[in-house]
Design a protein around this motif. Structure first.
Motif, PDB file in Angstrom:
ATOM      1  N   ARG A  97      73.101  66.220  81.446  1.00  0.00           N
ATOM      2  CA  ARG A  97      74.082  66.997  80.695  1.00  0.00           C
ATOM      3  C   ARG A  97      74.019  66.602  79.221  1.00  0.00           C
ATOM      4  NH1 ARG A  97      77.233  63.262  83.661  1.00  0.00           N
ATOM      5  NH2 ARG A  97      78.279  61.713  82.342  1.00  0.00           N
ATOM      6  N   ILE A  98      74.555  67.492  78.393  1.00  0.00           N
ATOM      7  CA  ILE A  98      74.673  67.218  76.961  1.00  0.00           C
ATOM      8  C   ILE A  98      76.062  67.663  76.531  1.00  0.00           C
ATOM      9  CG2 ILE A  98      73.646  69.450  76.286  1.00  0.00           C
ATOM     10  CD1 ILE A  98      72.415  67.968  73.854  1.00  0.00           C
ATOM     11  N   GLY A  99      76.738  66.841  75.737  1.00  0.00           N
ATOM     12  CA  GLY A  99      78.103  67.118  75.321  1.00  0.00           C
ATOM     13  C   GLY A  99      78.169  67.755  73.948  1.00  0.00           C
ATOM     14  N   PRO A 100      79.377  67.975  73.460  1.00  0.00           N
ATOM     15  CA  PRO A 100      79.567  68.613  72.154  1.00  0.00           C
ATOM     16  C   PRO A 100      79.282  67.654  71.001  1.00  0.00           C
ATOM     17  CG  PRO A 100      81.681  68.023  73.075  1.00  0.00           C
ATOM     18  CD  PRO A 100      80.668  67.714  74.139  1.00  0.00           C
ATOM     19  N   LEU A 101      79.025  68.238  69.851  1.00  0.00           N
ATOM     20  CA  LEU A 101      78.843  67.484  68.617  1.00  0.00           C
ATOM     21  C   LEU A 101      80.203  67.359  67.944  1.00  0.00           C
ATOM     22  CD1 LEU A 101      76.815  66.259  66.549  1.00  0.00           C
ATOM     23  CD2 LEU A 101      76.590  68.557  65.585  1.00  0.00           C
ATOM     24  N   LYS A 102      80.583  66.120  67.573  1.00  0.00           N
ATOM     25  CA  LYS A 102      81.907  65.928  66.979  1.00  0.00           C
ATOM     26  C   LYS A 102      81.940  64.693  66.084  1.00  0.00           C
ATOM     27  CE  LYS A 102      83.743  65.264  71.183  1.00  0.00           C
ATOM     28  NZ  LYS A 102      84.766  64.976  72.235  1.00  0.00           N
ATOM     29  N   ASP A 103      82.939  64.635  65.210  1.00  0.00           N
ATOM     30  CA  ASP A 103      83.153  63.480  64.347  1.00  0.00           C
ATOM     31  C   ASP A 103      83.960  62.432  65.105  1.00  0.00           C
ATOM     32  OD1 ASP A 103      81.903  64.942  62.394  1.00  0.00           O
ATOM     33  OD2 ASP A 103      83.756  65.534  61.370  1.00  0.00           O
ATOM     34  N   MET A 104      83.513  61.188  65.042  1.00  0.00           N
ATOM     35  CA  MET A 104      84.184  60.108  65.743  1.00  0.00           C
ATOM     36  C   MET A 104      84.961  59.240  64.765  1.00  0.00           C
ATOM     37  SD  MET A 104      83.387  60.946  68.754  1.00  0.00           S
ATOM     38  CE  MET A 104      84.142  59.562  69.623  1.00  0.00           C
ATOM     39  N   SER A 105      85.902  58.454  65.294  1.00  0.00           N
ATOM     40  CA  SER A 105      86.808  57.674  64.459  1.00  0.00           C
ATOM     41  C   SER A 105      86.137  56.458  63.832  1.00  0.00           C
ATOM     42  CB  SER A 105      88.010  57.214  65.289  1.00  0.00           C
ATOM     43  OG  SER A 105      87.593  56.361  66.338  1.00  0.00           O
ATOM     44  N   TYR A 106      84.886  56.165  64.217  1.00  0.00           N
ATOM     45  CA  TYR A 106      84.185  55.010  63.649  1.00  0.00           C
ATOM     46  C   TYR A 106      83.089  55.432  62.676  1.00  0.00           C
ATOM     47  CZ  TYR A 106      82.007  56.188  68.155  1.00  0.00           C
ATOM     48  OH  TYR A 106      81.512  56.855  69.251  1.00  0.00           O
ATOM     49  N   GLY A 107      83.284  56.581  62.028  1.00  0.00           N
ATOM     50  CA  GLY A 107      82.416  56.981  60.925  1.00  0.00           C
ATOM     51  C   GLY A 107      81.098  57.595  61.321  1.00  0.00           C
ATOM     52  N   MET A 108      80.983  58.132  62.534  1.00  0.00           N
ATOM     53  CA  MET A 108      79.752  58.761  62.979  1.00  0.00           C
ATOM     54  C   MET A 108      80.045  60.187  63.455  1.00  0.00           C
ATOM     55  SD  MET A 108      77.396  56.427  62.546  1.00  0.00           S
ATOM     56  CE  MET A 108      75.973  56.971  63.506  1.00  0.00           C
ATOM     57  N   ARG A 109      79.117  61.082  63.195  1.00  0.00           N
ATOM     58  CA  ARG A 109      79.131  62.422  63.798  1.00  0.00           C
ATOM     59  C   ARG A 109      78.081  62.382  64.896  1.00  0.00           C
ATOM     60  NH1 ARG A 109      80.929  67.416  63.447  1.00  0.00           N
ATOM     61  NH2 ARG A 109      79.593  69.248  63.593  1.00  0.00           N
ATOM     62  N   GLN A 110      78.482  62.623  66.139  1.00  0.00           N
ATOM     63  CA  GLN A 110      77.573  62.327  67.243  1.00  0.00           C
ATOM     64  C   GLN A 110      77.734  63.291  68.414  1.00  0.00           C
ATOM     65  OE1 GLN A 110      78.856  58.385  68.666  1.00  0.00           O
ATOM     66  NE2 GLN A 110      79.947  59.376  70.333  1.00  0.00           N
ATOM     67  N   PHE A 111      76.749  63.247  69.297  1.00  0.00           N
ATOM     68  CA  PHE A 111      76.864  63.885  70.599  1.00  0.00           C
ATOM     69  C   PHE A 111      76.342  62.913  71.634  1.00  0.00           C
ATOM     70  CE2 PHE A 111      72.677  65.116  68.997  1.00  0.00           C
ATOM     71  CZ  PHE A 111      71.832  65.019  70.096  1.00  0.00           C
ATOM     72  N   LEU A 112      76.761  63.145  72.862  1.00  0.00           N
ATOM     73  CA  LEU A 112      76.408  62.270  73.970  1.00  0.00           C
ATOM     74  C   LEU A 112      75.659  63.086  75.009  1.00  0.00           C
ATOM     75  CD1 LEU A 112      76.706  59.625  75.664  1.00  0.00           C
ATOM     76  CD2 LEU A 112      78.917  60.506  76.420  1.00  0.00           C
ATOM     77  N   MET A 113      74.540  62.582  75.468  1.00  0.00           N
ATOM     78  CA  MET A 113      73.838  63.230  76.574  1.00  0.00           C
ATOM     79  C   MET A 113      73.518  62.182  77.637  1.00  0.00           C
ATOM     80  SD  MET A 113      70.156  64.028  74.794  1.00  0.00           S
ATOM     81  CE  MET A 113      69.083  62.707  74.202  1.00  0.00           C
ATOM     82  N   THR A 114      73.423  62.641  78.881  1.00  0.00           N
ATOM     83  CA  THR A 114      73.130  61.763  79.994  1.00  0.00           C
ATOM     84  C   THR A 114      71.926  62.324  80.724  1.00  0.00           C
ATOM     85  OG1 THR A 114      75.489  61.258  80.194  1.00  0.00           O
ATOM     86  CG2 THR A 114      74.069  60.615  82.024  1.00  0.00           C
ATOM     87  N   ASP A 115      70.903  61.502  80.899  1.00  0.00           N
ATOM     88  CA  ASP A 115      69.657  61.988  81.501  1.00  0.00           C
ATOM     89  C   ASP A 115      69.738  61.965  83.023  1.00  0.00           C
ATOM     90  OD1 ASP A 115      68.999  59.400  82.445  1.00  0.00           O
ATOM     91  OD2 ASP A 115      67.846  58.907  80.665  1.00  0.00           O
ATOM     92  N   PRO A 116      68.720  62.458  83.739  1.00  0.00           N
ATOM     93  CA  PRO A 116      68.770  62.503  85.199  1.00  0.00           C
ATOM     94  C   PRO A 116      68.850  61.126  85.849  1.00  0.00           C
ATOM     95  CG  PRO A 116      67.112  64.026  84.390  1.00  0.00           C
ATOM     96  CD  PRO A 116      67.535  63.188  83.226  1.00  0.00           C
ATOM     97  N   GLY A 117      68.564  60.074  85.098  1.00  0.00           N
ATOM     98  CA  GLY A 117      68.679  58.725  85.625  1.00  0.00           C
ATOM     99  C   GLY A 117      70.050  58.112  85.432  1.00  0.00           C
ATOM    100  N   GLY A 118      70.970  58.857  84.812  1.00  0.00           N
ATOM    101  CA  GLY A 118      72.318  58.346  84.573  1.00  0.00           C
ATOM    102  C   GLY A 118      72.463  57.562  83.288  1.00  0.00           C
ATOM    103  N   ASN A 119      71.420  57.523  82.461  1.00  0.00           N
ATOM    104  CA  ASN A 119      71.471  56.788  81.198  1.00  0.00           C
ATOM    105  C   ASN A 119      72.180  57.612  80.119  1.00  0.00           C
ATOM    106  OD1 ASN A 119      69.661  54.486  82.006  1.00  0.00           O
ATOM    107  ND2 ASN A 119      68.247  56.192  82.298  1.00  0.00           N
ATOM    108  N   SER A 120      73.136  57.011  79.431  1.00  0.00           N
ATOM    109  CA  SER A 120      73.876  57.687  78.369  1.00  0.00           C
ATOM    110  C   SER A 120      73.184  57.433  77.029  1.00  0.00           C
ATOM    111  CB  SER A 120      75.326  57.188  78.317  1.00  0.00           C
ATOM    112  OG  SER A 120      76.011  57.529  79.499  1.00  0.00           O
ATOM    113  N   ILE A 121      72.784  58.505  76.381  1.00  0.00           N
ATOM    114  CA  ILE A 121      72.131  58.407  75.077  1.00  0.00           C
ATOM    115  C   ILE A 121      73.052  59.033  74.041  1.00  0.00           C
ATOM    116  CG2 ILE A 121      70.031  58.847  73.763  1.00  0.00           C
ATOM    117  CD1 ILE A 121      69.544  57.289  76.358  1.00  0.00           C
ATOM    118  N   ARG A 122      73.572  58.195  73.142  1.00  0.00           N
ATOM    119  CA  ARG A 122      74.386  58.699  72.046  1.00  0.00           C
ATOM    120  C   ARG A 122      73.479  58.917  70.847  1.00  0.00           C
ATOM    121  NH1 ARG A 122      77.902  55.710  75.065  1.00  0.00           N
ATOM    122  NH2 ARG A 122      80.058  56.441  75.134  1.00  0.00           N
ATOM    123  N   VAL A 123      73.640  60.074  70.205  1.00  0.00           N
ATOM    124  CA  VAL A 123      72.840  60.407  69.024  1.00  0.00           C
ATOM    125  C   VAL A 123      73.808  60.710  67.905  1.00  0.00           C
ATOM    126  CG1 VAL A 123      71.046  61.896  68.071  1.00  0.00           C
ATOM    127  CG2 VAL A 123      71.056  61.383  70.531  1.00  0.00           C
TER     128      VAL A 123
END
Length: 232
Positions: A97-123
């Protein structure tokens, strides 16, 4: 040669993970089946390595990494386009899955995706010099949005985030601004989709679409974009 750190991430089977990253535009630079399954994928300066564990529980995975870029908007669009071409849709729940792109409270604009292995990759891309967590807002609805975002993106506690939003939306003695109401409804609908309650998600999206926005459309652009995606 400068130092380089490469994440080594687990999965149950390697091939679906390689296929996922191929869809994102990664090149497989190493692949072996024995004496144990192992693969390396690369895209520009990003390198990820994966090893298979037969008894690995994908639903209990806590592994992942953070990729920092200077153009998160372009990377997000490219990843979504690649996933849609490969899967026929943009996966937003389950694995992958891939999530929405948004501004976070720690100074980053990011999105979160999770691969078929269950690994969370924040970009993410830095949008503020201050990476410390901003103080929790004092306003009721700003605080609810702040905490719900952290529960979703940092803790990945979807039921916990849903409870925070439901409590805020259920208040009768205070009312959110139109932008706050839109963001709360869209995030709650997103959570309902991921938790498998499509009926609730549709009702929340209808409410969100009816929220009157005047001069707040620019500041609400991420929520409006997510609203359009969830209604497709």
């Amino acid at each position: 040669m400068p130092e380089k750190m490469i994440p080594l991430l687990p999965c149950r089977t390697v091939q679906p993970v390689v296929d996922f990253y191929t869809a994102l535009g990664f090149e497989t630079t190493f692949f072996q089946k024995s004496p144990y399954p192992y693969a390396v994928v690369e895209r520009g300066r990003i390198e990820l390595q994966f090893f298979a564990m037969k008894e690995y529980d994908l639903q209990q995975s806590y592994s992942g990494c953070y990729v920092v870029t200077d153009d998160v908007e372009t990377l997000y669009a490219a990843f979504r386009a690649g996933l849609k071409a490969a899967y026929g849709r943009i996966p937003s729940r389950g694995l992958p899955r891939i999530g929405p792109l948004k501004d976070m409270s720690y100074g980053m604009r990011q999105f979160l995706m999770t691969d078929p292995g269950g690994n969370s990759i924040r970009v993410g891309q830095q949008i503020s010099e201050d990476h410390s967590m901003r103080p929790v807002p004092k306003g009721t609805f700003a605080r609810a949005l702040h905490m719900a975002d952290l529960f979703v993106d940092s803790k990945e506690d979807l039921p916990g985030a849903a409870k925070i939003i439901d409590r805020a939306l259920g208040l009768t003695d205070e009312r959110p601004t139109p932008e706050q109401e839109l963001r709360l409804l869209v995030l709650r609908a997103d959570l309902a989709r991921r938790l498998g309650d499509d009926g609730l998600a549709d009702r929340l999206l209808a409410r969100a679409a009816a929220v009157p926005l005047a001069d707040e459309r620019e500041s609400a652009r991420d929520a409006l974009a997510r609203l359009a995606e969830l209604r497709e």
